[in-house]
Design a protein around this motif. Sequence first.
Motif, PDB file in Angstrom:
ATOM      1  N   LEU A 263       0.989  -1.188  -0.082  1.00  0.00           N
ATOM      2  CA  LEU A 263      -0.117  -0.365  -0.267  1.00  0.00           C
ATOM      3  C   LEU A 263       0.739   1.366   0.025  1.00  0.00           C
TER       4      LEU A 263
ATOM      5  N   TYR B  81       2.855  11.260 -14.292  1.00  0.00           N
ATOM      6  CA  TYR B  81       2.328  12.205 -14.681  1.00  0.00           C
ATOM      7  C   TYR B  81       2.081  13.303 -14.205  1.00  0.00           C
TER       8      TYR B  81
ATOM      9  N   MET C 140       0.348   8.918   4.672  1.00  0.00           N
ATOM     10  CA  MET C 140       0.317   9.634   3.596  1.00  0.00           C
ATOM     11  C   MET C 140       1.555  11.028   3.619  1.00  0.00           C
TER      12      MET C 140
ATOM     13  N   TRP D  51       3.376   9.966   0.006  1.00  0.00           N
ATOM     14  CA  TRP D  51       2.354  10.422  -1.516  1.00  0.00           C
ATOM     15  C   TRP D  51       3.689  11.964  -1.747  1.00  0.00           C
TER      16      TRP D  51
ATOM     17  N   ASN E 297      -6.239  10.610  -7.064  1.00  0.00           N
ATOM     18  CA  ASN E 297      -5.576   9.393  -6.433  1.00  0.00           C
ATOM     19  C   ASN E 297      -5.755   8.638  -4.878  1.00  0.00           C
ATOM     20  N   VAL E 298      -4.881  10.337  -4.764  1.00  0.00           N
ATOM     21  CA  VAL E 298      -4.561   9.675  -2.818  1.00  0.00           C
ATOM     22  C   VAL E 298      -6.075   9.177  -2.044  1.00  0.00           C
TER      23      VAL E 298
ATOM     24  N   TRP F 211      -6.866   5.450  -3.024  1.00  0.00           N
ATOM     25  CA  TRP F 211      -6.183   5.423  -2.102  1.00  0.00           C
ATOM     26  C   TRP F 211      -6.857   5.221  -0.270  1.00  0.00           C
ATOM     27  N   PHE F 212      -7.145   6.164  -0.319  1.00  0.00           N
ATOM     28  CA  PHE F 212      -7.317   6.124   1.480  1.00  0.00           C
ATOM     29  C   PHE F 212      -8.838   5.492   1.948  1.00  0.00           C
TER      30      PHE F 212
END
Lengths: 484, 101
Positions: free
Chosen positions: A80, A90, A242, A245, B29-30, B33-34
């Motif tokens: 994950l 992108y 998080m 990201w 996307n975030v 996913w979350f």
Amino acid sequence: MQWEIVVVMFIYLALNIGIGLYCARLNNQAKGGFLEEYFLGGRGMGGFVLAMTLTTTYISAGSFIAGPGVAYSMGLGWVLLAMTQLPVGYLVLGVLGKRFAIVARKINAVTVIDFLKQRYDSKAVVVLSVIGIIGFFLAAIAVQFIGGARLFQSMTGYSYEHSLIVFSLVVVFYVTFGGFRGVVLTDAMQGIVMFIGTAILLVGVVVYGGGVQTVMTNLSAVNPDLITPFGVKNFISIPWIMSFWILVGFGTIGLPQVAVRGMGYKDSKAMHQAIIIGTVFTGFLMFGMHFVGAIGKAIDPAIKIGDTVIPELTKKTLNPWLAGLFLTAPLAAIMSTVSSQLLVLSSTIIKDLYVSYVNPNPEERFIKRTSLIITAVTGAIVFILSYTPPDFLVWLNLFALAGMESVFLWPTLLGLYWKRANSSGALASIILGSAAYIYCHNFWARPLGTHTIILPLLVALISFVIVSKLTTPPKKETIRAFWG
Amino acid sequence: MQEDCFRDDPRYKQANKEALLAIGLFFLNVIWWFVFAYGLGSGPPSEYSYVMGFPAWFFWSCIGGFVVFSVLTWVMVTYFYVDMPLGAETDYDWKPGRKEG
């Protein structure tokens, strides 16, 4: 060690050298300026090559050896985490976008520092970025060299020193003679090897494990935590994951070795293609390798050292020829990463230091010879550093990714999109951002549960905006050159 | 600061739009996913449901997310990104909004 693996390895290394030689000929025949040819391949990359070089530069030994090793002990939660890298393709090409490609052509920039130099017109900004590149890159490259040599050693049974010599000779050779073109073409081939290798191993391991369902049952029998998104004993907390990201997703826009690829493509079609191919490619590799690592626990729960998980699984599940083919993939990942970094390093020294400050109008023949020599010497320095790695190297490498991002992300991005961005803002951002990073790294590792990179990047952004607003705007000529 | 003595490169307007689209896709996307990872994966593992042998959270977040966002990337580039010349000259006759360069 099985001879089949050694044979596949050497065929592969020979191919890389061949590509280097071929590109050396192209560089010599090209009509454009030598620097643009050597360091940017004459801005001629097509879509497929652009996608491959962008993603393989970014994907290093971490995704083939270290990452799957952690996934082995953390389970599906680590897969994950790895998927936060899906946007790299992108984001880098989309956000730097056509503006970056157009501006680079307007101001005739060949490196990211070129861009910063002309945008901010400040020696301090250039010097700090050059120091950042030299320091972080030497460390990052040397660590990859060490990884490459160890891998080669485990595959062939040679000593570490001999492995390092073979590995460095091949890489330094094709980078020196092939230049940017050599680097991106070998990247493309290495990318294909990585893709096929991942596919082979993924199928091999799942089949060996008895299918997905059986593997999952066995995995949760070892430890039910392994099939949750939280890792073993909640190691992977939500604020922390998080942050990835930003660290490995958004922040990669700031990495000079990645960003410079946004200057070098041929036309907008190439960029469009590369965004699609790059995203699919990154997603497949990240998923495939980390998933293999994670389910490795269900196949052989007794592997002790994280870095040996992938080699062990390979030998266990594949026949020797396929194993040889697969094991070239992590080597390819390492080579594609160091080759680009090596070239950025030598372009920094030649273009950003020598041509910018010492001799703005060098003779073509002289610069040609110097470029080759500097690239080779840089490679030699890295080789010496990796032969007996000093402690500070490992320490520097810890900072490399996050440090690069806190130095380059905002000056590149805001310089491109914000007219008001000026040199004082950029300086404040570089200095305060890296200071905040060093502080957080030593004293406040997870502010509010986030990864160390988040707070420093925020500090860098805020200080950039505030200081720019408080000081005089950039010169009109600069704005006209970049926007007009 | 007024900079009225020249016009911004006409290609930038479209380029800005494309950059914003990429950032938009990033946020989507975030979120995807979350929501799937923690929406389906937060309970005890003994109560997980499975899709094709994978835990449902993993299937939708990691595998589904990969497929969906690969497709969305293709859609974004094919339908919203526009071909344009990249050269240094500023007097292109190029107008945003049309596919032809």
